[in-house]
Design a protein around this motif. Structure first.
Motif, PDB file in Angstrom:
ATOM      1  N   ARG A   1       0.840  -1.200   0.000  1.00 11.65           N
ATOM      2  CA  ARG A   1       0.000   0.000   0.000  1.00 11.65           C
ATOM      3  C   ARG A   1       0.882   1.261   0.000  1.00 11.65           C
ATOM      4  O   ARG A   1       2.074   1.178   0.293  1.00 11.65           O
ATOM      5  CB  ARG A   1      -0.872   0.010   1.274  1.00 11.65           C
ATOM      6  N   PRO A   2       0.311   2.413  -0.256  1.00 12.38           N
ATOM      7  CA  PRO A   2       1.127   3.646  -0.259  1.00 12.38           C
ATOM      8  C   PRO A   2       1.796   3.923   1.083  1.00 12.38           C
ATOM      9  O   PRO A   2       2.814   4.615   1.141  1.00 12.38           O
ATOM     10  CB  PRO A   2       0.102   4.750  -0.573  1.00 12.38           C
ATOM     11  N   ASP A   3       1.237   3.400   2.161  1.00 16.74           N
ATOM     12  CA  ASP A   3       1.841   3.633   3.476  1.00 16.74           C
ATOM     13  C   ASP A   3       2.874   2.570   3.844  1.00 16.74           C
ATOM     14  O   ASP A   3       3.368   2.549   4.968  1.00 16.74           O
ATOM     15  CB  ASP A   3       0.751   3.701   4.564  1.00 16.74           C
ATOM     16  N   GLY A   4       3.201   1.693   2.895  1.00 21.79           N
ATOM     17  CA  GLY A   4       4.255   0.712   3.138  1.00 21.79           C
ATOM     18  C   GLY A   4       3.780  -0.594   3.740  1.00 21.79           C
ATOM     19  O   GLY A   4       4.604  -1.480   4.019  1.00 21.79           O
ATOM     20  N   VAL A   5       2.482  -0.743   3.933  1.00 18.48           N
ATOM     21  CA  VAL A   5       1.965  -2.003   4.485  1.00 18.48           C
ATOM     22  C   VAL A   5       1.901  -3.055   3.377  1.00 18.48           C
ATOM     23  O   VAL A   5       1.404  -2.782   2.281  1.00 18.48           O
ATOM     24  CB  VAL A   5       0.570  -1.788   5.121  1.00 18.48           C
ATOM     25  N   ILE A   6       2.421  -4.235   3.679  1.00 14.18           N
ATOM     26  CA  ILE A   6       2.417  -5.342   2.718  1.00 14.18           C
ATOM     27  C   ILE A   6       1.068  -6.055   2.800  1.00 14.18           C
ATOM     28  O   ILE A   6       0.595  -6.381   3.894  1.00 14.18           O
ATOM     29  CB  ILE A   6       3.558  -6.334   3.031  1.00 14.18           C
ATOM     30  N   THR A   7       0.448  -6.294   1.635  1.00 12.77           N
ATOM     31  CA  THR A   7      -0.851  -6.971   1.594  1.00 12.77           C
ATOM     32  C   THR A   7      -0.790  -8.088   0.537  1.00 12.77           C
ATOM     33  O   THR A   7       0.105  -8.100  -0.308  1.00 12.77           O
ATOM     34  CB  THR A   7      -1.977  -5.980   1.232  1.00 12.77           C
ATOM     35  N   PRO A   8      -1.754  -9.002   0.564  1.00 13.76           N
ATOM     36  CA  PRO A   8      -1.702 -10.091  -0.420  1.00 13.76           C
ATOM     37  C   PRO A   8      -1.946  -9.611  -1.845  1.00 13.76           C
ATOM     38  O   PRO A   8      -1.429 -10.189  -2.799  1.00 13.76           O
ATOM     39  CB  PRO A   8      -2.839 -11.028   0.011  1.00 13.76           C
TER      40      PRO A   8
END
Lengths: 101, 375
Positions: B265-272
């Motif tokens: 995500r733009p905030d650096g959170v890793i998602t599937p």
């Protein structure tokens, strides 16, 4: 110091190793990807300019059982195919040899 | 696979448009302020060590980043290729020339929703059609591969023939892909205005099958009316023939999430996946990408989603198509039901027929050269 006659892997090429010891060679400039079996991965890792083709054959014989007699030809063909694809090269002549006289 | 082969990264939370059906805004993906170049560069270093091969840059609108060139230089330096998903309106001749110069750009995907400004701009904003077409022309002048995505909605569903002519004849593009406005992000607010009714879906399916045949397979889809037409006609044929089942069907097998890629995500959170941006797996530069990929329990569960039988769900009870169905997108399932381990109601053939939809003639499937597309 790498020997000019020894093959050197193109440092731009990505080696993606997988759990089954197979791997992918990825050329980011062309987008081409090539599958390597475990023996080819072993050879690829020795393409650092420090090993001649004969060195690689010897190391492979030391590392594995049942290496076929004609393995030097297989290794030579494999390295040549990598050269043809631009994945491997040889050290070029030193700059001082290229200075105009 | 030891690490993901590719990553979809949302490099900005900003966009110059507010398309009425945008999946990004007002979803979990719409998160925080943009990360700095330094943070991305640290992450690219990790991606190089993980032998990640390709990045897809999205947003927001990736071309809005003032430092896009430096950003892409970081990708090139770390031995990766890239593609961009864009609305096309900010693509100048200079940036197109730069992309070509990197020799690492797989493609730029530009959204085109209409053959004329009135249909394209209806959901995307006045002036966006002309600027997007100019962006496409700039990319093509410099030899950058262009991919086109047409999102079908209520305001362009009667313009599909014109869209195909514009893209495949007037602009002479090799192909384009289609989907439809899905119940994600901003679309949830604007569903009445943009999401196709059953009747309009029927219209779109028939039009797209005819156009795909006319243009010899140059139109593709992984979701939306064209994909549904093909999938649902197969399911209906299986039902009529009384087949026990279809290979891989009867389970939540409709999505290959977490098989070879992850998203950020733009905030650096890793998602599937960008469609599953509510599932937080970790954060770049804080959690090891390899550990997330190999060990995270949510990823393991998603990879085993295809083992969940549709017969488990009350939603599917008594459905004649159960053994031929794959459950579709978990992201849409989540926004509609609050559960990603659930079939997506929006892609349900039984619901579609109940709502008054009808399937196109099966004969329209003949002579179709199929092309894949990413969802």
């Amino acid at each position: 110091m790498p020997d000019r006659d020894n093959p050197v892997a193109n440092p731009l090429i990505v080696l993606r190793e997988e759990f089954d010891d197979w791997a992918i060679l990825f050329d980011p400039d062309t987008g081409n990807a090539f599958g390597l079996n475990p023996t080819a991965v072993y050879v690829w890792k020795l393409l650092n300019g420090q090993n001649s083709k004969d060195d690689i054959v010897k190391k492979l014989r030391d590392a594995a059982d049942g290496v076929p007699e004609d393995v030097p030809k297989h290794i030579g063909d494999f390295i040549q195919s990598l050269v043809n694809l631009g994945l491997v090269g040889y050290e070029t002549e030193r700059t001082q040899n290229l200075v105009c006289r | 696979m030891k690490t993901p082969k590719s990553m979809d990264i949302a490099i900005t939370n900003r966009c110059n448009l507010r398309c009425q059906y945008c999946y990004h805004f007002e979803s979990a993906e719409d998160a925080g302020t943009d990360l700095s170049l330094e943070e991305w560069f640290r992450f690219f270093d990790e991606l190089r060590r993980c032998a990640v091969m390709r990045l897809t840059l999205a947003g927001g609108e990736p071309f809005i980043r003032e430092d896009l060139r430096e950003f892409i230089d970081g990708i090139v330096k770390n031995r990766m290729r890239f593609s961009l998903l864009s609305n096309g309106t900010l693509i100048s001749d200079e940036i197109a020339a730069y992309l070509a110069s990197t020799k690492r750009c797989d493609y730029v995907q530009v959204s085109i929703d209409g053959s004329v400004p009135i249909t394209h701009d209806a959901c995307r904003g006045q002036g966006s059609f002309v600027r997007a077409v100019n962006g496409i022309r700039a990319l093509r002048r410099h030899g950058v591969p262009v991919a086109i995505r047409v999102t079908i909605h209520r305001k362009n569903v009667r313009d599909l023939e014109g869209v195909a002519k514009l893209l495949l004849e007037d602009l002479a593009l090799p192909n384009f892909s289609t989907n439809s406005a899905s119940h994600l992000g901003l679309c949830r607010k604007n569903a009445q205005q943009v999401q196709l009714t059953a009747e309009e879906r029927t219209l779109a399916m028939e039009a797209l099958l005819k156009l795909t045949s006319r243009y010899n397979g140059r139109i593709s889809a992984a979701a939306g009316p064209l994909a549904e037409a093909r999938g649902w006609l197969e399911m209906e044929a299986a039902r009529q023939q009384g087949l026990q089942s279809m290979p891989g069907r009867g389970f939540l097998s409709g999505c290959g999430v977490a098989k070879d890629s992850l998203a950020v995500r733009p905030d650096g959170v890793i998602t599937p996946c960008t469609m599953l941006s509510h599932i937080e797996l970790g954060r770049i530069n804080e959690n090891s990408l390899q550990s997330v990929w190999q060990d995270h329990s949510r990823l393991k569960a998603l990879r085993n989603r295809h083992l969940i039988p549709l017969s488990r769900f009350g939603f599917c009870e008594g459905c004649e198509y159960l053994n031929y169905c794959a459950g579709s997108c978990p992201g849409v399932a989540y926004t509609l039901t609050g559960k990603d381990e659930h079939p997506a109601p929006d892609s349900c053939l039984r619901n579609f027929l109940r709502d008054g939809g009808s399937l196109p003639e099966r004969g329209l499937l003949q002579n179709q050269a199929r092309q894949g597309a990413t969802c």
